[in-house]
Design a protein around this motif. Structure first.
Motif, PDB file in Angstrom:
ATOM      1  N   GLY A   1       7.281   7.934 -17.177  1.00 14.35           N
ATOM      2  CA  GLY A   1       7.329   8.520 -18.507  1.00 14.35           C
ATOM      3  C   GLY A   1       8.267   9.713 -18.568  1.00 14.35           C
ATOM      4  N   ALA A   2       8.230  10.431 -19.702  1.00 11.55           N
ATOM      5  CA  ALA A   2       9.192  11.515 -19.927  1.00 11.55           C
ATOM      6  C   ALA A   2       8.506  12.831 -20.283  1.00 11.55           C
ATOM      7  CB  ALA A   2      10.162  11.130 -21.045  1.00 11.55           C
ATOM      8  N   THR A   3       9.078  13.919 -19.740  1.00 11.12           N
ATOM      9  CA  THR A   3       8.640  15.277 -20.041  1.00 11.12           C
ATOM     10  C   THR A   3       9.815  16.067 -20.612  1.00 11.12           C
ATOM     11  OG1 THR A   3       9.139  15.945 -17.775  1.00 11.12           O
ATOM     12  CG2 THR A   3       6.869  15.263 -18.248  1.00 11.12           C
ATOM     13  N   GLN A   4       9.573  17.330 -20.927  1.00 12.95           N
ATOM     14  CA  GLN A   4      10.640  18.194 -21.430  1.00 12.95           C
ATOM     15  C   GLN A   4      10.376  19.631 -21.020  1.00 12.95           C
ATOM     16  OE1 GLN A   4      10.181  17.747 -25.731  1.00 12.95           O
ATOM     17  NE2 GLN A   4       9.027  19.670 -25.842  1.00 12.95           N
ATOM     18  N   VAL A   5      11.459  20.410 -20.915  1.00 12.43           N
ATOM     19  CA  VAL A   5      11.348  21.865 -20.860  1.00 12.43           C
ATOM     20  C   VAL A   5      11.213  22.324 -22.304  1.00 12.43           C
ATOM     21  CG1 VAL A   5      12.466  24.022 -20.222  1.00 12.43           C
ATOM     22  CG2 VAL A   5      12.744  21.998 -18.771  1.00 12.43           C
ATOM     23  N   ASN A   6      10.139  22.980 -22.625  1.00 11.58           N
ATOM     24  CA  ASN A   6       9.884  23.344 -24.017  1.00 11.58           C
ATOM     25  C   ASN A   6      10.926  24.319 -24.542  1.00 11.58           C
ATOM     26  OD1 ASN A   6       7.442  21.836 -24.318  1.00 11.58           O
ATOM     27  ND2 ASN A   6       6.395  23.402 -23.095  1.00 11.58           N
ATOM     28  N   PRO A   7      11.282  24.219 -25.825  1.00 12.12           N
ATOM     29  CA  PRO A   7      12.241  25.162 -26.404  1.00 12.12           C
ATOM     30  C   PRO A   7      11.823  26.607 -26.164  1.00 12.12           C
ATOM     31  CG  PRO A   7      11.808  23.363 -27.930  1.00 12.12           C
ATOM     32  CD  PRO A   7      10.826  23.204 -26.796  1.00 12.12           C
ATOM     33  N   GLY A   8      12.743  27.388 -25.634  1.00 11.63           N
ATOM     34  CA  GLY A   8      12.472  28.786 -25.354  1.00 11.63           C
ATOM     35  C   GLY A   8      11.814  29.039 -24.018  1.00 11.63           C
ATOM     36  N   ALA A   9      11.429  27.986 -23.319  1.00 14.84           N
ATOM     37  CA  ALA A   9      10.747  28.149 -22.030  1.00 14.84           C
ATOM     38  C   ALA A   9      11.754  28.269 -20.898  1.00 14.84           C
ATOM     39  CB  ALA A   9       9.811  26.978 -21.782  1.00 14.84           C
TER      40      ALA A   9
END
Length: 637
Positions: A461-469
């Motif tokens: 599956g897929a994850t993300q670095v959250n905006p501003g993190a």
């Protein structure tokens, strides 16, 4: 077999000389976009094929065989099978061949017309529609796809004598609609099987915008993902030590193809450990005439292959070669079955086993078509990553289970098979399901992905670095542009390795949906198994950089990490890790993944499932922690 929506496979009756006709398979709905237009001409000829039941391929038996070589507590861990042992163990019996051929002859079709494939897996003959309808007690119709106008021949159901049913796994052509045909018009290049076609409904990366400035600081990983970001996220800094003995394969389906200039453009901007990747190319292993075509160029035909190879090559460094399994010629195209034919000779269905409505048929009789028969011609790489997939509901259980069993056989041979989990959350490529099991944009029932739901692949599956993190902050489930595919199979029962993790999730985080919305039994295969970042990838495509999203990115990244685990094991004289699922779900590997506890995977008018502590059907066990995984796998035999 665990079926949430009925897809009738009749119960086996006792063998007898004369036995009643019993329904073997039935399609409960037409796939989206198809309509029946007429009965097929009675004198038209069908390439009728009976896929014989392979012994030892029920899910429980396969899981037990795999656990014997893949579970960390097994004394036979890492003692993978040879291809010859696989072929012998799963070969259909002479009894099955005799029963099917005799039944055909008893129905007035001369024995001289019947052939058996060289692998004994298929009984085949060319029969008229009238003969086939009488043999299978069915009717064949011509169906038309509303947007493309392409035609497809199929029946709604078919029947077999009760004493034949135990010997036959699948009949083709019959009820399946897992590919849309595209006819080759004069003077143009198109494909027959559309898995590699832009907009074909398979998993594919999403491009949002081109960019003129590349952000290279780790502080900017929330805006642009680069190889440096991935190395920081997963502690992935490693120089190969046994590259010549190791292998990593990336699968692409023609016309998908990388552009050499784009590989160099990426390499110039993102340095790799070891030799420069400028001028470096993957090692091409052509399957069924697969070519790195340069006749057309666009994100639709270059985006997937460029993404996969740019990141896979960079992450395993210039020391480790990447093998490119380019599958299907430009005229015919290819399917997953064509890939599997080439990887395992015991699965090879050349001379009639592949379904001409769903798979590429080789030798290709179209002008300029490939004239070979690539069956058992490719030695599988230790790790194989594929960023394509179907909706489970688009395939019959018989077709899916036969292919799923082949992934188990690859696992027995020590191959790690990775598939992207999909980019539509709990929805499918063609929408969601309706109560009758059909796919529709207006459907409300969750629509799982295949092969991700096969218990013998590792779904990513897929994850993300959250905006501003920051890159050091915990990631979340991807909700930018795409949503991590995940959920519960309607076909396959839950494997033993996953039972504890799934039960814990459902107990602590009961989904707030009615049992009619998803397979809520708790006894079905859950996916994905693991995840990796899938948002904001900087990719060079057609001489420009753009931001790309998708589980299409996650799978090759995980593949690169596992390839380097294999490198270290091989260096110390150990075997490749092979099928990893029994290991990664085991107590010994608890804490080896970065747990993802935030985010959901929306679809079908819902927010989908929620990421949570431990396993969840959004991001699986989490993202890889390379140092921990490497240390733990080195402790195993």
């Amino acid at each position: 077999m665990l079926v949430f929506f009925p897809l009738a496979l009749a119960a086996v009756a006792a063998a007898q000389t004369l036995s009643p006709s019993v329904q073997h398979a039935k399609r409960t709905h037409l796939p989206a976009g198809w309509s029946r237009v007429r009965r097929h001409a009675s004198d038209a000829v069908l390439p009728l094929r009976f896929g014989l039941t392979q012994p030892n391929t029920d899910m429980n038996t396969l899981e037990a065989l795999l656990n014997d070589v893949s579970h960390p507590e097994s004394p036979n861990y890492g003692m993978h099978w040879t291809p010859a042992r696989v072929a012998e163990h799963f070969a259909p019996s002479d009894e099955a061949i005799h029963a099917v051929t005799s039944w055909i002859a008893d129905n007035g079709l001369a024995k001289e017309r019947v052939r058996v494939s060289k692998t004994k897996g298929w009984v085949m003959l060319n029969a008229s529609v009238a003969e086939t309808e009488a043999l299978l007690n069915t009717e064949y119709h011509v169906f038309v796809h509303e947007s493309s106008g392409k035609e497809h021949v199929a029946c709604d159901e078919y029947n077999l004598p009760a004493h034949i049913i135990p010997h036959v796994a699948v009949v083709t052509p019959s009820i399946d609609f897992n590919a849309i045909l595209t006819k080759r018009s004069s003077g143009t290049t198109s494909t027959h099987i559309t898995i590699g076609q832009p907009g074909a409904g398979t998993v594919s990366p999403k491009l949002t915008t081109t960019i003129s400035t590349i952000l290279t600081e780790l502080e900017d990983c929330d805006k642009q993902i680069t190889p440096a970001c991935l190395r920081a996220l997963y502690g992935f800094v490693y120089t190969p030590l046994a590259a010549k003995k190791n292998s990593y394969g990336i699968v692409e389906y023609t016309p998908q193809a990388y552009r050499p200039a784009d590989l160099d453009m990426f390499a110039k901007n993102f340095s790799s450990i070891g030799p420069s990747l400028v001028g470096s190319r993957p090692v091409l292993k052509s399957i069924d005439g697969g070519v790195v075509q340069n006749e057309t160029a666009s994100f639709g035909v270059n985006g997937e292959s460029n993404l996969d190879l740019q990141y896979a090559m960079n992450l395993v460094t210039g020391y480790q070669n990447i093998t490119l399994y380019q599958t299907g010629d430009l005229e015919m195209g290819a399917s997953f079955n064509n890939l599997l034919d080439a990887l395992d000779g015991s699965y090879c269905t050349f001379e009639g086993g592949d379904d001409p409505e769903n798979d590429g048929i080789y030798p290709d009789t179209l002008p300029g078509g490939y004239q070979g028969d690539d069956c058992g011609t490719i030695k599988p790489a230790n790790v194989i990553s594929t960023s394509y997939g179907y909706d489970e509901a688009s395939l019959s259980f018989a077709y899916s289970s036969r292919q799923c069993a082949e992934y188990a056989k690859l696992g027995l041979m020590g191959v790690t098979v990775l598939y992207s989990s999909g980019d539509n959350g709990v929805a499918g490529n063609d929408g969601c399901l309706t109560p009758d099991g059909s796919e529709s944009e207006d459907g409300k029932i969750f629509n799982p992905s295949f092969p991700s739901t096969c218990p013998f692949v590792t779904s990513v599956g897929a994850t993300q670095v959250n905006p501003g993190a920051q890159v050091t902050d915990p990631e979340s489930a991807c909700d930018q542009v795409i949503f991590s595919g995940g959920g519960f199979s309607n076909y396959f029962a839950i494997p033993d390795y996953q039972k504890g993790a799934v039960a814990a999730y459902l107990s602590a985080n009961p989904p707030p949906y009615a049992a009619t919305i998803y397979n809520s039994t708790g006894g079905s295969r859950a996916y994905p198994d693991i995840s990796a970042n899938g948002a904001n990838y900087v990719v060079a495509v057609d001489n420009a950089f753009g931001l790309v999203y998708g589980t299409s990115a996650s799978s090759p990244v995980v593949g690169a990490i596992l390839t380097m685990v294999n490198d270290q094991r091989i260096f110390w004289g150990k075997k490749p890790i092979g099928f990893i699922n029994p290991t990664i779900y085991s107590p010994a590997f608890k804490g080896a993944f970065n747990d993802i506890t935030n985010g959901t995977n929306p679809g079908c008018g819902t927010v989908g499932f929620s990421a949570a502590k431990g396993y969840d059907p959004v991001t699986g066990l989490g993202t890889p922690n390379f140092p921990k995984l490497l240390a733990l796998w080195l402790l195993l035999p």
